[in-house]
Motif scaffolding. Structure first.
Motif, short mmCIF file in Angstrom:
data_model
loop_
_atom_site.label_atom_id
_atom_site.label_comp_id
_atom_site.label_asym_id
_atom_site.label_seq_id
_atom_site.Cartn_x
_atom_site.Cartn_y
_atom_site.Cartn_z
N HIS A 94 0.83 -1.20 0.00
CA HIS A 94 0.00 0.00 0.00
C HIS A 94 0.87 1.25 0.00
O HIS A 94 1.99 1.24 0.49
CB HIS A 94 -0.93 0.02 1.21
CG HIS A 94 -1.82 -1.18 1.31
ND1 HIS A 94 -2.87 -1.40 0.45
CD2 HIS A 94 -1.80 -2.25 2.16
CE1 HIS A 94 -3.48 -2.53 0.77
NE2 HIS A 94 -2.84 -3.07 1.80
N THR A 95 0.30 2.36 -0.53
CA THR A 95 1.04 3.62 -0.63
C THR A 95 0.24 4.76 -0.01
O THR A 95 -0.96 4.91 -0.29
CB THR A 95 1.35 3.96 -2.09
OG1 THR A 95 2.14 2.91 -2.65
CG2 THR A 95 2.10 5.28 -2.22
N ALA A 96 0.92 5.56 0.80
CA ALA A 96 0.35 6.83 1.28
C ALA A 96 0.72 7.88 0.24
O ALA A 96 1.87 8.32 0.19
CB ALA A 96 0.90 7.19 2.65
N VAL A 97 -0.22 8.24 -0.60
CA VAL A 97 0.07 9.12 -1.73
C VAL A 97 0.21 10.57 -1.27
O VAL A 97 -0.34 10.98 -0.24
CB VAL A 97 -1.04 9.02 -2.80
CG1 VAL A 97 -1.10 7.62 -3.38
CG2 VAL A 97 -2.40 9.43 -2.22
N SER A 98 0.96 11.34 -2.06
CA SER A 98 1.12 12.77 -1.83
C SER A 98 0.37 13.51 -2.94
O SER A 98 0.59 13.23 -4.12
CB SER A 98 2.60 13.15 -1.86
OG SER A 98 2.76 14.54 -1.72
N THR A 99 -0.51 14.43 -2.56
CA THR A 99 -1.33 15.14 -3.54
C THR A 99 -1.22 16.66 -3.32
O THR A 99 -0.88 17.10 -2.23
CB THR A 99 -2.81 14.70 -3.45
OG1 THR A 99 -3.25 14.80 -2.09
CG2 THR A 99 -2.98 13.27 -3.92
#
Length: 316
Positions: A94-99
């Motif tokens: 899983h990835t903690a995305v940066s937006t």
């Protein structure tokens, strides 16, 4: 001899309400955008009073945050020591995305119409200087539960512990009275979650579902619960708390069910460590099992300056 002006913080510790709007904006690259944003931020307190006066029992509040990429241009002030963009965290699964996000407004009250009116007036003032990156309307679900069915926010500090956990003090003099805030949207796969038994769900969360009793941690080296992975301690074993104002959001008609995570902290690294433990795992590879049912779709960091600093931007 000059008189020292007292520092007043923004309402980061406002009570949990039945309704909230989480608004993330980006600043457009056009003439006067930054000056318009600066002027609007300086007017947040006045705008808040203008809306709050319509129902003094509604606990209306708004906190405003500024992102790393625009901090220098908007404020012209020294950067808070830990301020930087949200760091993507990529685990094995899983990835903690940066937006994107330049500005953040946490608008809350007991009345959805007050939140709506504040947002309308705020965006009227900002005009074409900004674009909306994300707008999420949250609501309180029964007895402060998330849509997975568990009580949320149990570990929040209370009373005098709130300021110590949330507000920057002498360790960063230029940022005194401010706070870091991290926001993420998690979208739940409720159909998959409901295939688990109540006991299996409780093992994932680390608390009982009905009465919210904390379960024992798993032995070291074994799969930890969400509760355990989201607990950060210092070298002496003292828990380093953050203030969560999470809220459910969604639309049954569109099949969207989620939780808006929002964490205020005096120490940004504490939230980042929490994310690392969840997404990478502790030990590595044993990620937070809640992520098998909840996907992070956004991730942004902002600094919430003191109300005194915010009001002074007009003079900058």
């Amino acid at each position: 001899m000059s008189r020292r002006v007292p520092i007043e913080s923004q309402s980061v510790d406002a009570p949990l309400t039945s309704s909230a709007t989480f608004l993330v904006l980006t600043i457009n690259d056009q003439p006067n955008s930054v000056s318009t944003v600066r002027s609007t931020l300086a007017s947040v307190a006045d705008l808040t009073k203008n809306v709050a006066i319509r129902d003094l029992n509604a606990s209306f509040a708004c906190t405003a945050g500024i992102g790393s990429n625009v901090w220098d241009r908007v404020t012209g002030l020294p950067r808070p020591a830990e301020l930087h963009p949200f760091k993507e965290i990529k685990g094995s699964k899983h990835t903690a995305v940066s937006t994107p996000g330049d500005l953040f407004f946490h608008i809350r009250s007991e009345r959805r119409d007050l939140n709506f009116e504040f947002e309308r007036q705020l965006l009227d003032m900002l005009g074409t200087s900004v674009s909306v990156a994300d707008e999420t309307v949250g609501f309180r679900y029964f007895d402060v539960r998330d849509l997975l069915g568990f009580v949320d926010g149990t570990a929040n500090p209370v009373g005098p512990a709130v300021d110590n956990a949330v507000l920057i003090a002498e360790e960063d003099a230029g940022a005194t009275g401010g706070s870091y805030v991290v926001v993420q949207k998690y979208v739940h796969d409720l159909q998959a979650w409901r295939t688990l038994s109540t006991e299996q769900q409780e093992a994932v969360i680390g608390r009982t579902k009905l009465d919210n009793v904390e379960l024992d941690d798993a032995p070291d080296g074994q799969q930890q619960s969400h509760k355990s992975l989201a607990t950060i301690e210092d070298a002496d074993g003292n828990e380093l708390e953050i203030l969560r104002d999470n809220m459910p959001f969604g639309s049954p008609g569109e099949g969207v069910f989620g939780t808006y995570f929002i964490g205020y902290s005096r120490r940004l690294w504490v939230v980042e460590k929490m994310m690392e433990r969840m997404f990478v795992g502790e030990p590595e590879g044993m990620h937070d099992r809640i992520l098998d049912f909840s996907m992070a779709t956004t991730g942004s960091v902002f600094f919430v300056p003191s109300a005194t600093t915010l009001a002074g931007l007009e003079e900058g």
